[in-house]
Scaffold this motif. Structure first.
Motif, PDB file in Angstrom:
ATOM      1  N   THR A 154       1.099  -1.066  -0.032  1.00  0.00           N
ATOM      2  CA  THR A 154      -0.078   0.010   0.090  1.00  0.00           C
ATOM      3  C   THR A 154       0.768   0.881   0.417  1.00  0.00           C
ATOM      4  O   THR A 154       0.115   2.643  -0.020  1.00  0.00           O
ATOM      5  CB  THR A 154      -0.253   0.182   1.173  1.00  0.00           C
ATOM      6  N   ALA A 155       2.191   1.110  -0.234  1.00  0.00           N
ATOM      7  CA  ALA A 155       3.096   2.486  -0.311  1.00  0.00           C
ATOM      8  C   ALA A 155       2.279   3.389  -1.245  1.00  0.00           C
ATOM      9  O   ALA A 155       2.329   4.783  -0.859  1.00  0.00           O
ATOM     10  CB  ALA A 155       4.195   1.447  -0.746  1.00  0.00           C
ATOM     11  N   HIS A 156       1.785   2.959  -1.834  1.00  0.00           N
ATOM     12  CA  HIS A 156       1.240   4.685  -3.250  1.00  0.00           C
ATOM     13  C   HIS A 156      -0.294   4.749  -2.760  1.00  0.00           C
ATOM     14  O   HIS A 156      -0.718   5.733  -3.698  1.00  0.00           O
ATOM     15  CB  HIS A 156       1.656   3.629  -4.563  1.00  0.00           C
ATOM     16  N   LEU A 157      -0.891   4.581  -1.751  1.00  0.00           N
ATOM     17  CA  LEU A 157      -1.971   4.477  -1.586  1.00  0.00           C
ATOM     18  C   LEU A 157      -2.469   5.695  -1.168  1.00  0.00           C
ATOM     19  O   LEU A 157      -3.136   6.526  -2.259  1.00  0.00           O
ATOM     20  CB  LEU A 157      -2.736   3.789  -0.378  1.00  0.00           C
ATOM     21  N   LEU A 174     -13.236   1.506  -3.704  1.00  0.00           N
ATOM     22  CA  LEU A 174     -12.365   1.095  -3.361  1.00  0.00           C
ATOM     23  C   LEU A 174     -12.894  -0.398  -2.375  1.00  0.00           C
ATOM     24  O   LEU A 174     -13.386  -0.682  -1.299  1.00  0.00           O
ATOM     25  CB  LEU A 174     -12.076   1.956  -2.562  1.00  0.00           C
ATOM     26  N   HIS A 175     -11.912  -1.115  -2.433  1.00  0.00           N
ATOM     27  CA  HIS A 175     -11.654  -2.903  -2.682  1.00  0.00           C
ATOM     28  C   HIS A 175     -10.469  -3.153  -1.543  1.00  0.00           C
ATOM     29  O   HIS A 175      -9.026  -2.252  -2.314  1.00  0.00           O
ATOM     30  CB  HIS A 175     -11.312  -3.353  -3.933  1.00  0.00           C
ATOM     31  N   GLY A 176     -10.956  -3.527  -0.539  1.00  0.00           N
ATOM     32  CA  GLY A 176      -9.958  -3.050   1.045  1.00  0.00           C
ATOM     33  C   GLY A 176      -8.453  -4.164   1.118  1.00  0.00           C
ATOM     34  O   GLY A 176      -8.635  -4.954   1.655  1.00  0.00           O
ATOM     35  N   ARG A 177      -8.515  -4.471  -0.459  1.00  0.00           N
ATOM     36  CA  ARG A 177      -7.226  -5.414  -0.455  1.00  0.00           C
ATOM     37  C   ARG A 177      -6.013  -5.245  -1.925  1.00  0.00           C
ATOM     38  O   ARG A 177      -6.588  -4.541  -2.334  1.00  0.00           O
ATOM     39  CB  ARG A 177      -8.003  -6.925  -1.055  1.00  0.00           C
ATOM     40  N   TYR A 189     -10.220  -3.660   6.139  1.00  0.00           N
ATOM     41  CA  TYR A 189     -11.539  -2.132   6.056  1.00  0.00           C
ATOM     42  C   TYR A 189     -11.096  -0.720   6.950  1.00  0.00           C
ATOM     43  O   TYR A 189     -11.342   0.388   6.592  1.00  0.00           O
ATOM     44  CB  TYR A 189     -13.268  -2.719   6.945  1.00  0.00           C
ATOM     45  N   ASP A 190     -10.164  -1.520   7.699  1.00  0.00           N
ATOM     46  CA  ASP A 190      -9.302   0.005   8.195  1.00  0.00           C
ATOM     47  C   ASP A 190      -8.431   1.404   7.267  1.00  0.00           C
ATOM     48  O   ASP A 190      -8.460   2.007   7.320  1.00  0.00           O
ATOM     49  CB  ASP A 190      -7.967  -0.497   9.256  1.00  0.00           C
ATOM     50  N   LEU A 191      -8.213   0.391   5.839  1.00  0.00           N
ATOM     51  CA  LEU A 191      -7.853   1.775   5.257  1.00  0.00           C
ATOM     52  C   LEU A 191      -8.548   1.965   4.144  1.00  0.00           C
ATOM     53  O   LEU A 191      -8.232   2.900   3.811  1.00  0.00           O
ATOM     54  CB  LEU A 191      -6.076   0.715   4.261  1.00  0.00           C
ATOM     55  N   ILE A 192      -9.657   1.286   4.215  1.00  0.00           N
ATOM     56  CA  ILE A 192     -11.088   2.171   3.521  1.00  0.00           C
ATOM     57  C   ILE A 192     -11.555   3.170   4.075  1.00  0.00           C
ATOM     58  O   ILE A 192     -11.706   4.408   3.569  1.00  0.00           O
ATOM     59  CB  ILE A 192     -12.060   0.828   3.239  1.00  0.00           C
ATOM     60  N   ALA A 195      -9.273   6.061   3.410  1.00  0.00           N
ATOM     61  CA  ALA A 195      -9.248   6.801   2.146  1.00  0.00           C
ATOM     62  C   ALA A 195     -10.723   7.672   2.157  1.00  0.00           C
ATOM     63  O   ALA A 195     -10.630   8.754   1.829  1.00  0.00           O
ATOM     64  CB  ALA A 195      -9.764   5.656   1.395  1.00  0.00           C
ATOM     65  N   VAL A 196     -11.737   7.437   3.387  1.00  0.00           N
ATOM     66  CA  VAL A 196     -13.158   7.680   3.537  1.00  0.00           C
ATOM     67  C   VAL A 196     -12.372   9.379   4.221  1.00  0.00           C
ATOM     68  O   VAL A 196     -13.147  10.577   3.290  1.00  0.00           O
ATOM     69  CB  VAL A 196     -13.805   7.496   4.301  1.00  0.00           C
ATOM     70  N   GLN A 197     -11.673   9.027   4.482  1.00  0.00           N
ATOM     71  CA  GLN A 197     -11.431  10.420   5.216  1.00  0.00           C
ATOM     72  C   GLN A 197     -10.320  11.451   4.482  1.00  0.00           C
ATOM     73  O   GLN A 197     -10.268  12.818   4.648  1.00  0.00           O
ATOM     74  CB  GLN A 197     -10.365  10.153   6.683  1.00  0.00           C
ATOM     75  N   ARG A 198      -9.887  11.037   3.768  1.00  0.00           N
ATOM     76  CA  ARG A 198      -9.041  11.483   2.611  1.00  0.00           C
ATOM     77  C   ARG A 198      -9.508  12.323   1.728  1.00  0.00           C
ATOM     78  O   ARG A 198      -8.742  13.100   0.768  1.00  0.00           O
ATOM     79  CB  ARG A 198      -7.459  10.696   2.915  1.00  0.00           C
ATOM     80  N   VAL A 199     -10.344  11.784   1.506  1.00  0.00           N
ATOM     81  CA  VAL A 199     -10.462  12.279  -0.268  1.00  0.00           C
ATOM     82  C   VAL A 199     -11.855  12.626  -0.395  1.00  0.00           C
ATOM     83  O   VAL A 199     -12.734  12.837   0.903  1.00  0.00           O
ATOM     84  CB  VAL A 199     -11.228  10.690  -1.376  1.00  0.00           C
ATOM     85  N   HIS A 200     -12.065  13.870  -1.302  1.00  0.00           N
ATOM     86  CA  HIS A 200     -13.495  14.580  -0.367  1.00  0.00           C
ATOM     87  C   HIS A 200     -14.631  14.015  -1.319  1.00  0.00           C
ATOM     88  O   HIS A 200     -16.118  14.564  -1.930  1.00  0.00           O
ATOM     89  CB  HIS A 200     -13.027  15.914  -1.237  1.00  0.00           C
TER      90      HIS A 200
END
Length: 354
Positions: A154-157, A174-177, A189-192, A195-200
């Motif tokens: 997930t280095a580029h996420l 977003l597929h969480g794998r 799901y933690d990374l989803i 993403a929810v917090q980071r994108v607009h």
């Protein structure tokens, strides 16, 4: 002209969004119609249009747009790496009644990612930047993205999520794998949620949304605007209706084995024709039954016997024995633990689905 800042309205105001994940060789015009019969999601997505320098608009996929009778919006999905050709196909599709253009950055099939398309592009954020920039300039309506967390890590996420913002993407599924995790690992799901917090834009959480109850749990854990459901909708086409019921506090529809047998018959009628050899028709139906069978009986006897069938008489005789001997028995809302689908081919599992 399509609005670029608002999505088509959901079926039930105030509830989470739902979408049927695009699955190659599955989500054609016929399957979309079957799903709509049992309760449409808010959004459909086409199988991907494979884009390269000599590609056009694949007629069988275009039917999902031009003959769409579901009453719900359909996004047209593209997969490719040629910037000019992606723009060319996106502009051509804009003349059809689509809800928007969706870019596939998630297909985990090795034969796809080895060509540096789909999930393969997650290794190259600079190319993603170029593609999204060109599409955003060319697409006057909605532009959406379906992606995974990364290729083998997930280095580029975060960088890719920032590109989602920079290019004003309207919806992220977003597929969480990661691509390399295919469908085998736990869903992150933690990374989803990250993403929810980071994108607009709104985010649809994808991956192991196997029932209405699971949808509620995923929404609570991620804070996503909705869920995208793929393979579970093959197993249980009532899942979108059940999800709306569950989220609104209504009783969830109980599905009987007799209703499942009717669903199988509907698939048989719309998905196969007499012009196709019987062996191919049987193989095609087995692709669906590999998923449906996960909720028929806990020991997997139906799956085992169904997979040994060679003729339609054998195949549908097996369906009758297991589904009509006790027709009022409930169909399991969740797949039985330990029973997994065996895909007909790589593409049936891969696409951009759950």
């Amino acid at each position: 002209m399509l609005s670029v800042d608002r999505l088509p309205p959901p079926l039930s105001q105030g509830l989470a969004l739902t979408a049927l994940a695009p699955m190659q060789d599955v989500t054609d015009i016929h399957f979309m119609g079957v799903i709509a019969h049992y309760g449409s999601p808010d959004y459909f997505f086409t199988e991907y249009f494979r884009v390269h320098n000599s590609s056009g608009l694949h007629k069988h996929i275009l039917r999902s747009i031009t003959e769409n009778a579901t009453g719900r919006p359909v996004f047209a999905q593209l997969i490719g790496e040629s910037v000019d050709d992606l723009v060319r196909i996106a502009v051509a599709l804009s003349h059809y009644p689509i809800a928007g253009i969706d870019l596939n950055l998630g297909c985990p099939a090795p034969r796809i990612y080895r060509k540096n398309v789909g999930g393969g592009l997650l290794r190259d954020p600079d190319m993603i930047d170029r593609i999204l920039g060109a599409l955003r300039d060319a697409v006057k309506g909605r532009l959406t993205v379906k992606m995974r967390l990364g290729f083998d890590n997930t280095a580029h996420l975060d960088r890719i999520l920032d590109l989602i913002n920079r290019h004003h993407i309207n919806l992220l599924s977003l597929h969480g794998r990661t691509v390399k995790e295919m469908y085998h690992s736990d869903v992150h799901y933690d990374l989803i949620a990250h993403a929810v917090q980071r994108v607009h834009c709104p985010v649809l959480a994808n991956g192991n949304v196997t029932s209405a109850i699971a949808a509620g749990a995923v929404l609570a854990q991620t804070g996503a605007a909705g869920v995208m459901i793929g393979r579970a909708a093959i197993r249980n086409p009532w899942i979108f209706q059940q999800t709306r019921q569950y989220l609104s506090g209504q009783p969830v529809t109980t599905v009987t084995l007799a209703a499942v047998r009717n669903y199988i018959e509907r698939l048989r009628q719309v998905a196969t024709t007499a012009a196709i050899p019987e062996r191919a028709r049987v193989s095609h139906m087995k692709m669906y039954l590999n998923y449906i069978g996960q909720s028929v009986d806990a020991v997997g006897a139906f799956l085992s016997e169904m997979r040994r069938a060679h003729t339609e008489t054998e195949l549908f005789g097996t369906c009758d024995r297991y589904l009509l001997s006790d027709p009022d028995q409930p169909f399991a809302l969740e797949p039985y633990p330990g029973l997994v689908a065996r895909p007909r081919a790589e593409t049936a599992h891969a696409a951009i689905a759950s």
